[in-house]
Design a protein around this motif. Structure first.
Motif, PDB file in Angstrom:
ATOM      1  N   MET A  33      40.501 -29.817   5.391  1.00  0.00           N
ATOM      2  CA  MET A  33      40.470 -29.420   6.794  1.00  0.00           C
ATOM      3  C   MET A  33      39.788 -30.482   7.657  1.00  0.00           C
ATOM      4  O   MET A  33      40.196 -30.743   8.793  1.00  0.00           O
ATOM      5  CB  MET A  33      39.742 -28.081   6.938  1.00  0.00           C
ATOM      6  N   ALA A  34      38.764 -31.117   7.108  1.00  0.00           N
ATOM      7  CA  ALA A  34      37.998 -32.091   7.874  1.00  0.00           C
ATOM      8  C   ALA A  34      38.682 -33.447   7.980  1.00  0.00           C
ATOM      9  O   ALA A  34      38.398 -34.211   8.904  1.00  0.00           O
ATOM     10  CB  ALA A  34      36.615 -32.266   7.237  1.00  0.00           C
ATOM     11  N   MET A  35      39.592 -33.762   7.054  1.00  0.00           N
ATOM     12  CA  MET A  35      40.116 -35.117   6.979  1.00  0.00           C
ATOM     13  C   MET A  35      41.597 -35.257   7.321  1.00  0.00           C
ATOM     14  O   MET A  35      42.048 -36.346   7.660  1.00  0.00           O
ATOM     15  CB  MET A  35      39.885 -35.679   5.563  1.00  0.00           C
ATOM     16  N   VAL A  36      42.374 -34.192   7.225  1.00  0.00           N
ATOM     17  CA  VAL A  36      43.817 -34.293   7.468  1.00  0.00           C
ATOM     18  C   VAL A  36      44.087 -34.268   8.970  1.00  0.00           C
ATOM     19  O   VAL A  36      43.608 -33.372   9.672  1.00  0.00           O
ATOM     20  CB  VAL A  36      44.570 -33.141   6.776  1.00  0.00           C
ATOM     21  N   ARG A  97      40.505 -38.715  11.364  1.00  0.00           N
ATOM     22  CA  ARG A  97      41.743 -37.944  11.441  1.00  0.00           C
ATOM     23  C   ARG A  97      42.427 -38.092  12.798  1.00  0.00           C
ATOM     24  O   ARG A  97      43.297 -37.298  13.159  1.00  0.00           O
ATOM     25  CB  ARG A  97      41.456 -36.469  11.126  1.00  0.00           C
ATOM     26  N   ASN A  98      42.064 -39.140  13.553  1.00  0.00           N
ATOM     27  CA  ASN A  98      42.647 -39.342  14.882  1.00  0.00           C
ATOM     28  C   ASN A  98      44.136 -39.657  14.818  1.00  0.00           C
ATOM     29  O   ASN A  98      44.907 -39.256  15.681  1.00  0.00           O
ATOM     30  CB  ASN A  98      41.940 -40.492  15.604  1.00  0.00           C
ATOM     31  N   HIS A  99      44.521 -40.439  13.805  1.00  0.00           N
ATOM     32  CA  HIS A  99      45.913 -40.861  13.642  1.00  0.00           C
ATOM     33  C   HIS A  99      46.265 -40.830  12.159  1.00  0.00           C
ATOM     34  O   HIS A  99      45.388 -40.895  11.297  1.00  0.00           O
ATOM     35  CB  HIS A  99      46.129 -42.283  14.174  1.00  0.00           C
ATOM     36  N   TRP A 100      47.560 -40.790  11.877  1.00  0.00           N
ATOM     37  CA  TRP A 100      48.006 -40.855  10.487  1.00  0.00           C
ATOM     38  C   TRP A 100      47.906 -42.274   9.930  1.00  0.00           C
ATOM     39  O   TRP A 100      47.780 -42.454   8.718  1.00  0.00           O
ATOM     40  CB  TRP A 100      49.440 -40.346  10.372  1.00  0.00           C
ATOM     41  N   ASN A 101      47.981 -43.274  10.804  1.00  0.00           N
ATOM     42  CA  ASN A 101      47.891 -44.671  10.366  1.00  0.00           C
ATOM     43  C   ASN A 101      46.864 -45.414  11.198  1.00  0.00           C
ATOM     44  O   ASN A 101      46.738 -45.182  12.407  1.00  0.00           O
ATOM     45  CB  ASN A 101      49.243 -45.378  10.497  1.00  0.00           C
ATOM     46  N   ALA A 102      46.152 -46.315  10.551  1.00  0.00           N
ATOM     47  CA  ALA A 102      45.127 -47.089  11.244  1.00  0.00           C
ATOM     48  C   ALA A 102      45.758 -48.132  12.154  1.00  0.00           C
ATOM     49  O   ALA A 102      46.676 -48.846  11.737  1.00  0.00           O
ATOM     50  CB  ALA A 102      44.232 -47.790  10.226  1.00  0.00           C
ATOM     51  N   PRO A 103      45.281 -48.264  13.380  1.00  0.00           N
ATOM     52  CA  PRO A 103      45.681 -49.412  14.193  1.00  0.00           C
ATOM     53  C   PRO A 103      45.186 -50.703  13.531  1.00  0.00           C
ATOM     54  O   PRO A 103      44.110 -50.729  12.928  1.00  0.00           O
ATOM     55  CB  PRO A 103      44.960 -49.163  15.525  1.00  0.00           C
ATOM     56  N   LEU A 104      45.958 -51.754  13.632  1.00  0.00           N
ATOM     57  CA  LEU A 104      45.571 -53.013  12.993  1.00  0.00           C
ATOM     58  C   LEU A 104      44.278 -53.584  13.562  1.00  0.00           C
ATOM     59  O   LEU A 104      43.595 -54.361  12.888  1.00  0.00           O
ATOM     60  CB  LEU A 104      46.697 -54.040  13.135  1.00  0.00           C
ATOM     61  N   ASP A 105      43.933 -53.203  14.780  1.00  0.00           N
ATOM     62  CA  ASP A 105      42.730 -53.749  15.407  1.00  0.00           C
ATOM     63  C   ASP A 105      41.548 -52.786  15.350  1.00  0.00           C
ATOM     64  O   ASP A 105      40.576 -52.953  16.092  1.00  0.00           O
ATOM     65  CB  ASP A 105      43.018 -54.145  16.857  1.00  0.00           C
ATOM     66  N   ASP A 106      41.596 -51.788  14.472  1.00  0.00           N
ATOM     67  CA  ASP A 106      40.474 -50.858  14.360  1.00  0.00           C
ATOM     68  C   ASP A 106      39.289 -51.577  13.716  1.00  0.00           C
ATOM     69  O   ASP A 106      39.325 -51.931  12.536  1.00  0.00           O
ATOM     70  CB  ASP A 106      40.877 -49.642  13.524  1.00  0.00           C
ATOM     71  N   GLY A 141      42.944 -38.736   4.941  1.00  0.00           N
ATOM     72  CA  GLY A 141      43.446 -37.369   4.867  1.00  0.00           C
ATOM     73  C   GLY A 141      44.884 -37.257   4.404  1.00  0.00           C
ATOM     74  O   GLY A 141      45.317 -36.185   3.970  1.00  0.00           O
ATOM     75  N   ALA A 142      45.642 -38.349   4.461  1.00  0.00           N
ATOM     76  CA  ALA A 142      47.032 -38.318   4.000  1.00  0.00           C
ATOM     77  C   ALA A 142      47.126 -38.033   2.507  1.00  0.00           C
ATOM     78  O   ALA A 142      48.176 -37.597   2.016  1.00  0.00           O
ATOM     79  CB  ALA A 142      47.720 -39.641   4.326  1.00  0.00           C
ATOM     80  N   PHE A 143      46.034 -38.269   1.786  1.00  0.00           N
ATOM     81  CA  PHE A 143      46.031 -38.049   0.340  1.00  0.00           C
ATOM     82  C   PHE A 143      45.585 -36.638  -0.040  1.00  0.00           C
ATOM     83  O   PHE A 143      45.511 -36.307  -1.218  1.00  0.00           O
ATOM     84  CB  PHE A 143      45.125 -39.083  -0.336  1.00  0.00           C
ATOM     85  N   LEU A 144      45.296 -35.822   0.971  1.00  0.00           N
ATOM     86  CA  LEU A 144      44.762 -34.490   0.707  1.00  0.00           C
ATOM     87  C   LEU A 144      45.717 -33.389   1.135  1.00  0.00           C
ATOM     88  O   LEU A 144      45.332 -32.224   1.195  1.00  0.00           O
ATOM     89  CB  LEU A 144      43.426 -34.317   1.441  1.00  0.00           C
ATOM     90  N   THR A 145      46.961 -33.740   1.430  1.00  0.00           N
ATOM     91  CA  THR A 145      47.905 -32.758   1.940  1.00  0.00           C
ATOM     92  C   THR A 145      49.303 -33.063   1.425  1.00  0.00           C
ATOM     93  O   THR A 145      49.609 -34.199   1.053  1.00  0.00           O
ATOM     94  CB  THR A 145      47.915 -32.761   3.484  1.00  0.00           C
ATOM     95  N   LYS A 147      51.851 -32.321   3.480  1.00  0.00           N
ATOM     96  CA  LYS A 147      52.647 -32.405   4.700  1.00  0.00           C
ATOM     97  C   LYS A 147      53.585 -33.611   4.652  1.00  0.00           C
ATOM     98  O   LYS A 147      53.220 -34.675   4.152  1.00  0.00           O
ATOM     99  CB  LYS A 147      51.736 -32.545   5.920  1.00  0.00           C
ATOM    100  N   ALA A 148      54.776 -33.445   5.203  1.00  0.00           N
ATOM    101  CA  ALA A 148      55.743 -34.545   5.235  1.00  0.00           C
ATOM    102  C   ALA A 148      55.202 -35.735   6.014  1.00  0.00           C
ATOM    103  O   ALA A 148      55.538 -36.893   5.714  1.00  0.00           O
ATOM    104  CB  ALA A 148      57.061 -34.066   5.842  1.00  0.00           C
ATOM    105  N   ASP A 149      54.361 -35.478   7.008  1.00  0.00           N
ATOM    106  CA  ASP A 149      53.804 -36.573   7.801  1.00  0.00           C
ATOM    107  C   ASP A 149      52.944 -37.504   6.948  1.00  0.00           C
ATOM    108  O   ASP A 149      52.831 -38.699   7.252  1.00  0.00           O
ATOM    109  CB  ASP A 149      52.968 -36.016   8.957  1.00  0.00           C
TER     110      ASP A 149
END
Length: 368
Positions: A33-36, A97-106, A141-145, A147-149
């Motif tokens: 819940m906290a990471m997805v 959990r702001n986005h599904w993918n990291a921005p390259l400039d994060d 969080g993508a590794f904890l669900t 979901k198709a996303d």
């Protein structure tokens, strides 16, 4: 910059401590819940191979300054690099959990990725030049669900990795031996790269000295036969795959195994209950056990993580019946132990000196 970095690391420590406390009370559901991410996946354009001609698209490559993969622990002497070219895919460093993918400039994700290269990719800097790309990694969080996303996020990240790999091949030339290595999410992408590229290109496959798929479970039954390389069974074997996942005891691998058992292997069959490839990094062989005395050096970082001491004979390792690497009593190597006594973050640094020796030994055994 140094002060900002320390603030980032202090924040990470607080997150890990809070997460461990919450895990003990509420378990895996709270972690998910906290990471997805709650938002929908946002489609993005593919990154072309040509983008990786830009040095800024790489965390490490031979011609950039302040290369984190060139770091060495106190007391280890630098040597002239060997003949190999190393392609290293860094683990997940985007933890929000702001986005599904990291921005390259994060900035925070990139700082963590550079830190991971210091403790992981540096083990390979004696055998050759190291190339480690930036990529739009999927968030933790993508590794904890299921979901198709989550799969869409991983596919986007993998697209960047393949573009970087093509650029890497173009720049190292057609004949150099190659070592492939990754950790966690990076190991997942490496596994796919082996299936999609190495297994389908025999000439390229013959250039692979070894592939280190560390911190990601590889099924002996549903995955390994399709990767184009066999499992390493001898310490002096070249052209093979190594993989391990580290847990202290008592181990609770449920967060990992639940996801693994719910997944489908590369052959289209369920991975549930299938044996996992386990290479003991202390011996370089499969399904082995070794005492702490066989450990040539574990990294013990200082408080601000700017350097580390290397200490031998502190951490044993043995493969259990399922394929997890058990390391006995929890060693005090830092604050980032994950729930369940999971030493995932330390998969390389626990055995840093042995990995360094292993890569050199396999390169020496390599025959084009």
């Amino acid at each position: 910059m140094a002060r900002k970095f320390l603030y980032v690391m202090a924040g990470l420590i607080a997150i890990v401590i809070a997460a461990a406390f919450a895990y003990r009370i509420w378990g895996n559901d709270l972690v998910r819940m906290a990471m997805v991410p709650g938002e929908a996946f946002e489609a993005q354009a593919a990154t072309p191979e040509s983008a990786y001609a830009d040095k800024r698209m790489w965390l490490a490559r031979p011609d950039i300054a302040n290369n984190p993969a060139q770091w060495l622990p106190t007391g280890v002497q630098r040597t002239e690099p060997g003949a190999a070219a190393v392609f290293f895919i860094h683990p997940t460093s985007y933890l929000v959990r702001n986005h599904w993918n990291a921005p390259l400039d994060d900035a925070e994700a990139n700082a963590r990725a550079a830190l991971f290269l210091r403790g992981q990719a540096s083990a390979f800097n004696a055998v050759g030049e190291i190339w480690a790309p930036h990529y739009r990694q999927a968030t933790f969080g993508a590794f904890l669900t299921t979901k198709a996303d989550a799969q869409r996020a991983l596919d986007l990240a993998y697209g960047d990795v393949t573009a970087a790999f093509d650029a890497f091949l173009a720049q190292i030339g057609p004949d150099r031996p190659i070592i492939l290595a990754g950790h966690s999410q990076g190991a997942l992408h490496l596994e796919r790269l082996l299936r999609d590229r190495i297994a389908k290109d025999p000439a390229l496959g013959r250039r692979i000295v070894a592939a280190y798929i560390v911190g990601w479970p590889v099924s002996r039954t549903t995955d390994l036969p399709l990767l184009g390389l066999p499992e390493c069974t001898r310490a002096d074997q070249a052209g093979c795959i190594l993989s391990w996942e580290s847990f202290a005891e008592p181990a609770d691998p449920s967060l990992i195994l639940d996801t693994y058992d719910a997944s489908t292997g590369f052959n289209g069959q369920p991975r549930k209950g299938t044996p996992i490839v386990c290479t003991n990094p202390l011996t370089g062989t499969a399904n082995a056990s070794a005492p702490a005395g066989a450990n040539a050096g574990t990294l013990f970082p200082d408080k601000d993580l700017t350097t580390a001491a290397i200490t031998a004979s502190r951490v044993p390792a043995r493969c259990d019946s399922r394929g997890l690497l058990l390391i006995g009593t929890p060693p005090d190597v830092g604050p980032y132990v994950l729930p369940g006594n999971n030493y995932h973050v330390y998969d390389y640094s626990l055995f840093w000196a042995n990995v360094r020796t292993d890569a050199a030994r396999r390169l020496a055994a390599f025959e084009p």
